[in-house]
Design a protein around this motif. Structure first.
Motif, short mmCIF file in Angstrom:
data_model
loop_
_atom_site.label_atom_id
_atom_site.label_comp_id
_atom_site.label_asym_id
_atom_site.label_seq_id
_atom_site.Cartn_x
_atom_site.Cartn_y
_atom_site.Cartn_z
N GLY B 322 0.83 -1.20 0.00
CA GLY B 322 0.00 0.00 0.00
C GLY B 322 0.86 1.25 0.00
N PHE B 323 1.93 1.21 0.79
CA PHE B 323 2.86 2.36 0.79
C PHE B 323 3.46 2.58 -0.59
CE2 PHE B 323 3.04 2.13 5.45
CZ PHE B 323 2.98 3.48 5.72
N VAL B 324 3.87 1.48 -1.20
CA VAL B 324 4.49 1.61 -2.52
C VAL B 324 3.54 2.31 -3.48
CG1 VAL B 324 5.37 0.32 -4.49
CG2 VAL B 324 5.96 -0.41 -2.19
N MET B 325 2.29 1.83 -3.49
CA MET B 325 1.33 2.40 -4.44
C MET B 325 0.99 3.84 -4.07
SD MET B 325 1.28 0.04 -6.44
CE MET B 325 0.28 0.94 -7.59
N LEU B 326 0.96 4.12 -2.77
CA LEU B 326 0.69 5.49 -2.33
C LEU B 326 1.74 6.43 -2.90
CD1 LEU B 326 -0.94 7.36 -0.41
CD2 LEU B 326 0.79 6.87 1.32
N GLY B 327 3.00 6.02 -2.79
CA GLY B 327 4.07 6.88 -3.30
C GLY B 327 3.97 7.05 -4.80
N MET B 328 3.70 5.95 -5.49
CA MET B 328 3.70 6.03 -6.94
C MET B 328 2.62 6.96 -7.46
SD MET B 328 4.51 2.45 -8.48
CE MET B 328 6.08 1.89 -7.96
N PHE B 329 1.45 6.88 -6.86
CA PHE B 329 0.36 7.69 -7.39
C PHE B 329 0.32 9.09 -6.80
CE2 PHE B 329 -0.91 3.87 -9.40
CZ PHE B 329 -1.49 4.33 -10.56
N ALA B 330 1.32 9.42 -5.97
CA ALA B 330 1.50 10.82 -5.64
C ALA B 330 1.95 11.56 -6.90
CB ALA B 330 2.54 10.97 -4.54
N LEU B 331 2.51 10.81 -7.85
CA LEU B 331 2.87 11.34 -9.16
C LEU B 331 3.86 12.50 -9.08
CD1 LEU B 331 -0.57 11.27 -11.00
CD2 LEU B 331 1.33 9.67 -11.23
N ASN B 332 4.70 12.49 -8.05
CA ASN B 332 5.81 13.45 -8.06
C ASN B 332 7.11 12.69 -7.82
OD1 ASN B 332 5.71 12.91 -5.30
ND2 ASN B 332 4.38 14.66 -4.94
N ILE B 333 8.21 13.40 -8.00
CA ILE B 333 9.50 12.70 -7.98
C ILE B 333 9.73 11.98 -6.66
CG2 ILE B 333 11.99 13.08 -8.04
CD1 ILE B 333 11.54 15.19 -10.12
N GLU B 334 9.42 12.68 -5.57
CA GLU B 334 9.68 12.07 -4.26
C GLU B 334 8.87 10.80 -4.08
OE1 GLU B 334 8.99 15.18 -4.74
OE2 GLU B 334 10.76 16.28 -4.04
N GLY B 335 7.59 10.91 -4.43
CA GLY B 335 6.71 9.77 -4.23
C GLY B 335 7.15 8.56 -5.04
N ILE B 336 7.45 8.80 -6.30
CA ILE B 336 7.82 7.67 -7.16
C ILE B 336 9.15 7.10 -6.73
CG2 ILE B 336 8.43 7.04 -9.51
CD1 ILE B 336 6.33 8.94 -10.50
N ARG B 337 10.07 7.99 -6.39
CA ARG B 337 11.36 7.52 -5.93
C ARG B 337 11.18 6.66 -4.67
NH1 ARG B 337 15.00 12.17 -4.06
NH2 ARG B 337 15.37 12.62 -6.25
N GLY B 338 10.35 7.19 -3.76
CA GLY B 338 10.09 6.43 -2.53
C GLY B 338 9.42 5.11 -2.83
N GLY B 339 8.47 5.13 -3.76
CA GLY B 339 7.78 3.89 -4.08
C GLY B 339 8.73 2.85 -4.62
N LEU B 340 9.60 3.30 -5.51
CA LEU B 340 10.56 2.37 -6.10
C LEU B 340 11.53 1.86 -5.03
CD1 LEU B 340 11.49 1.11 -8.67
CD2 LEU B 340 12.80 3.13 -9.21
N MET B 341 11.97 2.78 -4.20
CA MET B 341 12.88 2.41 -3.11
C MET B 341 12.20 1.39 -2.20
SD MET B 341 15.82 3.63 -2.64
CE MET B 341 16.81 2.50 -1.72
N GLN B 342 10.94 1.66 -1.92
CA GLN B 342 10.21 0.79 -1.00
C GLN B 342 9.96 -0.59 -1.62
OE1 GLN B 342 10.09 1.57 1.88
NE2 GLN B 342 8.54 0.37 2.92
N MET B 343 9.89 -0.62 -2.95
CA MET B 343 9.76 -1.93 -3.60
C MET B 343 10.99 -2.78 -3.29
SD MET B 343 8.18 -0.70 -7.21
CE MET B 343 8.62 -2.05 -8.27
#
Lengths: 488, 549
Positions: B322-343
């Motif tokens: 859920g965290f991963v998807m939350l970050g990704m769909f924030a649709l900004n650099i931090e969120g996506i970076r965090g989502g990928l990192m969290q993966m």
């Protein structure tokens, strides 16, 4: 135009049919001289003959309408002839051992099978409703006999159901032909097409003809609700016949009716498409859902074959060049994967008719790992899972549906595929994840001595199933080239 | 895109090497030769990992595009190609996959006794297919690998699983297969719309990225992709296969499921859904984030109630993904970076948790919390490993989990502050179930009713667990190289989403005046680019049953 020109006698156009007929007659004649316990010789003879005819039949000839435009020999019919011959070759090889096992080895078996193939070939190259009818009846009559070849009540029940319903549907089809003839004054497909295109409003008699011919067609491909004969006939027939019936007769029906719907009645597309759309959707869903409850693997494959007919119907509904090529590709793949599955069934079946329950497949992987593996491969391919041919074929059909914006039909196709996953995977799970039945006294080792014929078939079908999945290009190109004259 | 072609087919070698190894094992090892099978599987996994290390050493982190690209025509008529490529997004996932396979082989060293040969072969096949998914840059090829990965996994669960293995395997298969089928329809719709619009019929992702389809169509394609990807992630409400599959799978199966297979879904969202369907992604973002938040909280609450340790870890996956998807769909650099990192982090931490739970299960044959307590006293090394993993999983600073969650929360806060606030509750709940689990199993007096003597970890287990511990701290203390490797590509994705979003808007505006239904004959030949939008708008109406034609 003189009569000779009008007749346009062109033996080359019907060469495969003539050769197969000669083979059949030869086998028939030899049958009188071959001793009773030596009938397998006829099987080998038929096999060799079919293998020789295959390359001749598969040669693409330039589209020529011969014999007063009764027959048309084109790349399209050549492709289908190849499919029929491949299916027939497999069926003959399977029969060599199987008929001995069920103790029904007879000479007439082989030449009747060849006659069935002739019927299919006539259908695929028919350019005239009369010719279609002759081919259809030749094929059906042969199959009525073949289904009854298994001794005992099961075979008789299946054959009788098939015969009565088949005769009835032939009647309906013939009645439809009379309507078409009554209105247009011709039975030639091209002529009918011309008449149909010139009409400003739909002609009711032609619509009736379409519906009746469509019903006969639906019967032959076992589409819901015209499927009632198929599970019983499949179960009752000797398994090699079932394999040929499910592949060959279906392919023959599609071969003709694609021509019929897409070429002759192209102008009526808005009318028949509704009918076929519903037929396709209902058949896919029905076949997949009912197959789940089956306990006998042949019945399960029968319902699966119904579901497959529904999927292939998508291509007829879509009626584009890509869709037609998709149908042809699908039938080619189907010839391999379905025959493969039936070969495994035939191998594991015992002479007394047992060994066909899905429960008998428990723990097969432990006993016969290679056999279980190829069966799993065929089932996965039937389910349409990559990287098998079943997936690629389904992909082409679904793609053509999406291309023509039949989104709902494609979605129903996907749902049916999803449902069908249950019963295919069930067998795989039985083979791999359940313990074998305890102390099986009649374990099917009896089939071992003649395993060579099975091994060859399984090897060819398995390799083809995978190859058609990974590298479909040459065959797809062939199919697309073949349908080009039909769809400008 | 700055695509760098490969000087030699390193990616193809990487993808197919494990499969070749599996075939060698199948054909040349006898089924009783356990040691040969184990060592050769380990050898193949190690060699594969060593091969994959070629990538980070030759990786150009300033290049956002694909590297080591291989291209080949496959089915030219339909624009299907064999394209492999790796960029900053997939690089770490590839390395994670090759590493985790080693761990899996080690984890099943003694765990799997029955049909060991096939188990190892299937494990290697899974690796091949997962790597294929991460590298495929052609949607058709991607789909082939995507589906193919199911088959070995289903067998791993179904043959070597626990008591309810059949049920779990069927459920896993059906859920993922059904989702994928709808994704296939989405892929086809995308393919044909792109073809109609541009005249180029191709599954090549790099080309598809250039021309997004009209927003109205994106909506439906997004739904189709969602069904395919969300099942694998898994997102709430399609997550129910996960606890069963995880719980019943053998240890190695659980590890590879958690560490690699779940990533396939989130990777799919990041790689395909966002850049290909930017307008739909923006439109769906609040909903997707909402579902993610719900999954975080719901997953955490359900986890608290579990009694089986494996179930705890399984449900915690729902929360973490859920965290991963939350970050990704924030649709900004931090969120996506965090989502990928969290993966990556989730792969490491949850993989480690499953590994550790598997170790204790191997010794005691029970996973029920309460069957043993105070393990710390008899198994100190094991206890330390478990503690580190738990802390990493709950995101304690100095562990890897912290970095990922921090970025995700920043990203979510930038997008929707409220969501970030709620997500923090999820972090707290995570601490609750994880620490409580640790307390109940490891602290207090040593109680264990079983007969077996509990021994601390053996060298093999220390190596496999220790590797993950090192990674946890490496990423936690020095995340710089990891972030830098993904930075350019993540920025590129965000840029791509932005430009494609604008292109999509332009398409939508252009189509509004011409929205009156123009006669569309779908089977007609390809029409060149201009005047296309009208077609798309009319197509929207063609969603009605095709029978209407």
């Amino acid at each position: 135009m003189t009569i000779a020109q009008g007749l346009n006698i062109n033996l080359e156009a019907v060469l495969p049919v003539i050769l197969t007929a000669m083979l059949a007659l030869l086998v028939m004649a030899l049958d009188f001289f071959v001793k009773k316990d030596n009938k397998a010789v006829l099987g080998y003879l038929s096999l060799i003959g079919l293998i020789i005819i295959l390359p001749i039949a598969a040669v693409t000839v330039s589209p020529t309408a011969a014999f007063g435009a009764m027959v048309i020999a084109d790349g399209y019919s050549a492709f289908f002839n190849a499919v029929f011959l491949i299916a027939a070759i497999f069926a003959v090889v399977l029969s060599l051992d199987y008929m001995k096992k069920i103790d029904s080895e007879r000479g007439e078996y082989y030449y009747i099978m060849l006659f069935a193939v002739i019927g299919m070939m006539v259908m695929a190259s028919a350019n005239d409703l009369i010719n279609l009818y002759v081919g259809l009846e030749l094929m059906s009559m042969s199959f009525y006999v073949l289904v009854a070849m298994r001794r005992g009540s099961r075979g008789a029940e299946g054959a009788l159901k098939y015969f009565i319903l088949g005769a009835f549907s032939s009647g309906i089809l013939l009645y439809g032909i009379t309507y078409a003839y009554g209105f247009t004054g011709t039975t030639n497909l091209a002529e009918i097409a011309r008449m149909g295109a010139n009409l400003s409003s739909p002609n009711h008699y032609l619509l009736i003809a379409i519906i009746m011919l469509g019903a006969g067609f639906a019967f032959k491909i076992a589409a819901f609700p015209f499927h009632l004969w198929s599970p019983d006939a499949y179960e009752g027939a000797p398994t090699p016949v079932t394999a040929l019936l499910s592949v060959g007769s279906k392919a023959a029906a599609f071969a003709f009716f694609l021509r019929f719907f897409a070429v002759s009645f192209e102008a009526f597309h808005p009318y028949w498409v509704t009918f076929l759309w519903a037929l396709s959707a209902a058949t896919m869903l029905f076949g997949a859902m009912v197959a789940i409850q089956q306990r006998n693997i042949v019945r399960m494959l029968a319902y699966s074959s119904i579901a497959h007919a529904g999927i292939i119907l998508i291509g007829v509904v879509v009626k584009s060049g890509n869709a037609a090529a998709g149908i042809m590709y699908y039938l080619l793949v189907y010839a391999f994967m379905n025959t493969g599955a039936f070969a495994v069934v035939a191998l594991l079946a015992r002479g007394n008719g047992t060994g066909e329950a899905i429960a008998d497949y428990r723990g097969l992987a432990a006993r016969r790992p290679v056999l279980a593996f190829v069966m799993a491969l065929f089932l996965l391919s039937l389910a349409g899972i990559p990287p098998t041919g079943g997936f690629t074929a389904k992909f082409f059909l679904l793609a053509s549906a999406i291309e023509a914006r039949y989104y709902w039909l494609a979605a129903i196709g996907v749902i049916s595929t999803a449902i069908s996953l249950f019963f295919y995977v069930k067998v795989i799970f039985y083979m791999y994840m359940k313990e074998p039945p305890e102390a099986d006294p009649s374990a099917p080792v009896a089939a071992e001595p003649s395993a060579l014929s099975y091994n060859i078939i399984l090897l060819i079908t398995a390799l083809s199933t995978v190859a058609l999945g990974i590298y479909p290009t040459p065959f797809m190109d062939m199919a697309i080239k073949a349908v080009k004259p039909l769809f400008m | 895109m700055h695509e760098i072609a490969a000087s030699f087919p390193i990616l193809s070698i990487l993808v197919f090497f494990p499969a070749a190894g599996a075939l060698l094992i199948i054909f040349f090892a006898k089924k009783e030769q356990f040691d040969l099978i184990r060592w050769s599987a380990l050898g193949f996994a190690l060699a594969e990992f060593a091969l994959s290390l070629y990538l980070p050493f030759t990786f150009d982190s300033s290049n956002p595009g694909m590297q080591w690209v291989e291209r080949g025509a496959w089915i030219e008529r339909f624009g299907m190609n064999y394209i492999l490529g790796v960029d900053g997004i997939s690089l770490l996932l590839v390395l994670l996959t090759t590493l985790v396979t080693i761990i899996c082989v080690l984890a099943s060293w003694r765990d799997v006794k029955d049909k060991l040969k096939w188990f190892m072969a299937l494990l290697l096949f899974t690796e091949t297919c997962s790597l294929g998914v991460f590298m495929a840059m052609d949607l058709f090829l991607f789909y082939i690998f995507w589906e193919a990965v199911l088959i070995p996994m289903v067998f791993i669960i179904g043959i070597w699983g626990g008591a309810r293995k059949l049920y779990s395997a069927v459920k896993f298969f059906v859920f993922t297969f059904v989702g994928s089928l709808f994704m296939l329809l989405g892929v086809l719709v995308l393919y044909f719309y792109h073809g109609h619009a541009t005249g180029v019929y191709t599954f090549d992702v790099a080309v598809l990225f250039q021309n997004p389809v009209a927003p109205a169509v994106q909506f439906w394609i997004f739904m189709a992709f969602f069904l395919g990807f969300a099942v694998k992630v898994p997102m709430f409400p399609v997550h129910t296969w996960l606890p069963d599959a995880h719980t019943e799978a053998p240890t190695a199966g659980s590890i590879i499921l958690a560490a690699v297979l779940l990533k396939l879904g989130s990777y799919g969202f990041l790689r395909f859904s966002l850049p290909l369907l930017p307008n739909a992604s923006v439109q769906f973002a609040p909903l997707m984030m909402g579902i993610s938040i719900f999954a975080i909280i719901y997953g955490a609450l359900v986890t608290i109630a579990q009694k089986d340790m494996k179930k705890v870890v399984a449900y915690s996956s729902v929360s973490h993904m859920g965290f991963v998807m939350l970050g990704m769909f924030a649709l900004n650099i931090e969120g996506i970076r965090g989502g990928l990192m969290q993966m990556i982090n989730h792969g490491i931490s949850t993989g480690a948790l499953f590994l550790l739970v598997g170790m204790i299960y191997e010794r005691t044959h029970t996973r029920t919390i309460g069957d043993y307590t105070g393990l710390f006293k008899v198994m100190p090394v094991f206890g330390v490993f478990f503690l580190i993993t738990v802390l990493s999983s709950m995101g304690l600073p100095s562990t890897n989990g912290f970095i990922g969650e921090l970025f995700i929360l920043i990203g979510a806060f930038k997008a929707y502050p409220l969501y970030a606030v709620i997500a923090v509750v999820g972090v707290l709940l995570g601490a609750v179930y994880l620490l409580w689990l640790f307390q109940r199993v490891f602290l207090g007096d040593f109680v264990y009713r079983g007969k077996e003597e509990l021994k601390d970890l053996k060298a093999r287990e220390i190596i496999s667990g220790g590797t993950l511990m090192v990674l946890i701290f490496w990423i936690g203390l020095c995340p710089k190289p990891f972030i830098r490797s993904m930075e350019a590509s993540v920025n590129q994705v965000v840029r791509l989403v932005d430009t494609n979003y604008k292109k999509g808007l332009a398409l939508a505006q252009a189509s509004t005046p011409a929205a009156s239904p123009s006669p569309t004959d779908a089977s007609a030949a390809v029409v060149p680019a201009p005047g296309q939008p009208a077609r798309d708008a009319a197509a929207q109406q063609a969603q009605a049953p095709a029978a209407a034609k």
